[in-house]
Write a protein that holds these residues in place. Structure first.
Motif, short mmCIF file in Angstrom:
data_model
loop_
_atom_site.label_atom_id
_atom_site.label_comp_id
_atom_site.label_asym_id
_atom_site.label_seq_id
_atom_site.Cartn_x
_atom_site.Cartn_y
_atom_site.Cartn_z
N CYS A 185 -6.46 24.53 -0.89
CA CYS A 185 -7.15 24.79 0.25
C CYS A 185 -6.49 26.41 0.77
O CYS A 185 -5.38 26.52 0.33
CB CYS A 185 -7.11 24.02 1.41
N LYS A 186 -7.25 27.18 1.33
CA LYS A 186 -6.70 28.42 1.82
C LYS A 186 -5.73 28.08 2.78
O LYS A 186 -4.65 28.78 3.10
CB LYS A 186 -7.79 29.17 2.36
N GLY A 187 -5.99 27.12 3.74
CA GLY A 187 -5.10 26.55 4.76
C GLY A 187 -5.48 25.42 5.51
O GLY A 187 -6.49 24.98 5.06
N VAL A 188 -4.87 24.98 6.26
CA VAL A 188 -4.95 23.60 7.08
C VAL A 188 -4.80 23.87 8.56
O VAL A 188 -3.75 24.59 9.07
CB VAL A 188 -4.08 22.70 6.49
N ILE A 189 -5.82 23.44 9.33
CA ILE A 189 -5.73 23.65 10.85
C ILE A 189 -6.00 22.22 11.35
O ILE A 189 -6.95 21.61 11.16
CB ILE A 189 -6.92 24.50 11.41
N THR A 190 -5.02 21.68 12.04
CA THR A 190 -4.99 20.47 12.67
C THR A 190 -4.46 20.28 14.12
O THR A 190 -3.74 21.02 14.48
CB THR A 190 -4.09 19.43 11.68
N GLY A 191 -5.10 19.57 14.90
CA GLY A 191 -4.74 19.19 16.17
C GLY A 191 -5.26 19.98 17.46
O GLY A 191 -4.58 19.72 18.48
N PHE A 192 -6.42 20.74 17.32
CA PHE A 192 -6.67 21.62 18.21
C PHE A 192 -8.34 21.01 18.78
O PHE A 192 -8.79 21.95 19.30
CB PHE A 192 -6.85 23.23 17.71
N GLY A 193 -8.35 19.76 18.60
CA GLY A 193 -9.67 19.26 18.91
C GLY A 193 -10.60 19.93 18.18
O GLY A 193 -10.42 20.49 17.07
N LEU A 194 -11.90 19.84 18.62
CA LEU A 194 -13.12 20.27 18.02
C LEU A 194 -12.80 22.12 17.81
O LEU A 194 -13.40 22.69 16.77
CB LEU A 194 -14.36 20.33 18.55
N ASP A 195 -11.91 22.71 18.34
CA ASP A 195 -11.81 24.15 18.50
C ASP A 195 -10.93 24.46 16.91
O ASP A 195 -10.79 25.54 16.56
CB ASP A 195 -11.08 24.81 19.69
N SER A 196 -10.37 23.21 16.32
CA SER A 196 -10.08 23.51 15.15
C SER A 196 -10.92 24.20 14.19
O SER A 196 -10.79 25.15 13.51
CB SER A 196 -9.38 22.18 14.31
N TYR A 197 -12.37 24.09 14.18
CA TYR A 197 -13.44 24.65 13.49
C TYR A 197 -13.58 26.05 13.93
O TYR A 197 -13.74 26.68 13.08
CB TYR A 197 -14.61 24.02 13.72
N ALA A 198 -13.43 26.30 15.20
CA ALA A 198 -13.54 27.62 15.58
C ALA A 198 -12.36 28.63 15.01
O ALA A 198 -12.56 29.71 14.47
CB ALA A 198 -13.56 27.89 17.10
N LEU A 199 -11.21 27.96 14.96
CA LEU A 199 -10.09 28.77 14.47
C LEU A 199 -10.12 28.95 12.95
O LEU A 199 -9.68 29.91 12.45
CB LEU A 199 -8.75 27.99 14.80
N ALA A 200 -10.82 27.99 12.26
CA ALA A 200 -10.93 28.19 10.82
C ALA A 200 -12.13 29.34 10.64
O ALA A 200 -11.93 29.78 9.63
CB ALA A 200 -11.68 26.76 10.35
N VAL A 201 -13.23 29.26 11.25
CA VAL A 201 -13.81 30.08 11.40
C VAL A 201 -13.27 31.75 11.44
O VAL A 201 -13.61 32.65 10.38
CB VAL A 201 -15.05 30.36 12.29
N LEU A 202 -12.39 31.81 12.31
CA LEU A 202 -11.73 33.01 12.43
C LEU A 202 -10.82 33.37 10.92
O LEU A 202 -10.42 34.73 10.86
CB LEU A 202 -10.56 32.97 13.58
N SER A 203 -10.40 32.43 10.38
CA SER A 203 -9.72 32.84 9.11
C SER A 203 -10.68 33.36 7.95
O SER A 203 -10.03 33.78 7.02
CB SER A 203 -9.07 31.35 8.45
N PHE A 204 -11.84 33.33 8.08
CA PHE A 204 -12.65 34.09 6.99
C PHE A 204 -12.91 35.67 7.16
O PHE A 204 -13.08 35.86 8.29
CB PHE A 204 -13.81 33.30 6.90
#
Ligand code: DQA
Length: 136
Positions: free
Chosen positions: A117-136
């Motif tokens: 994977c490009k990276g891993v985001i874990t532990g931010f509740g559902l906002d893990s998905y929003a943080l992942a969006v910011l990575s693209f």
């Protein structure tokens, strides 16, 4: 920009599953917020409890979309097949988890997909998905 969100097993139960860990919001309701927050992005959403269906979806979008956000649930820790699917496509994949898997049981500390994977985001509740969006 086109982003595919893929949720794996048991994530269809968000909102009523182990609320002390995963919260009380359904993914469908969070997804509506995400689309409002990132108006310029075209999101697609897919959930399955079946490993092969997750692999098929990665193959389907993995040469066309700009990004995949994947929460493979428990398959994260077991599925060499999903890891191979990520390695086999050209679209970058970000692994996400709602809970902090490193603060939980040791069997959740291993990921069969993180290295592809490009990276891993874990532990931010559902906002893990929003943080992942910011990575693209
Ligand atoms: C999860 C963490 C996994 O260990 C677990 O099996 C899940 C959800 C998370 O989002 O925190 O089903 O991926």
């Amino acid at each position: 920009m086109k982003i595919q969100i893929i949720n794996g097993p048991n994530l269809n139960l968000l909102g009523k599953r182990e609320e002390q860990i995963y919260g009380s919001q359904t993914f469908e309701s969070y997804f509506e917020n995400l689309k409002i927050k990132f108006k310029d992005i075209t999101f697609s959403y897919f959930q399955s409890n079946i490993e092969g269906e997750l692999i098929n979806k990665i193959h389907e979008v993995g040469f066309e979309f700009d990004g995949i956000i994947l929460n493979a649930g428990a398959y994260t820790h077991t599925s060499i097949g999903i890891g191979d699917a990520i390695a086999g496509v050209t679209t970058p994949v970000v692994e996400v988890h709602i809970s902090n898997v490193y603060s939980r049981e040791s069997y959740r500390h291993e990921s069969k997909m993180a290295k592809h994977c490009k990276g891993v985001i874990t532990g931010f509740g559902l906002d893990s998905y929003a943080l992942a969006v910011l990575s693209f």
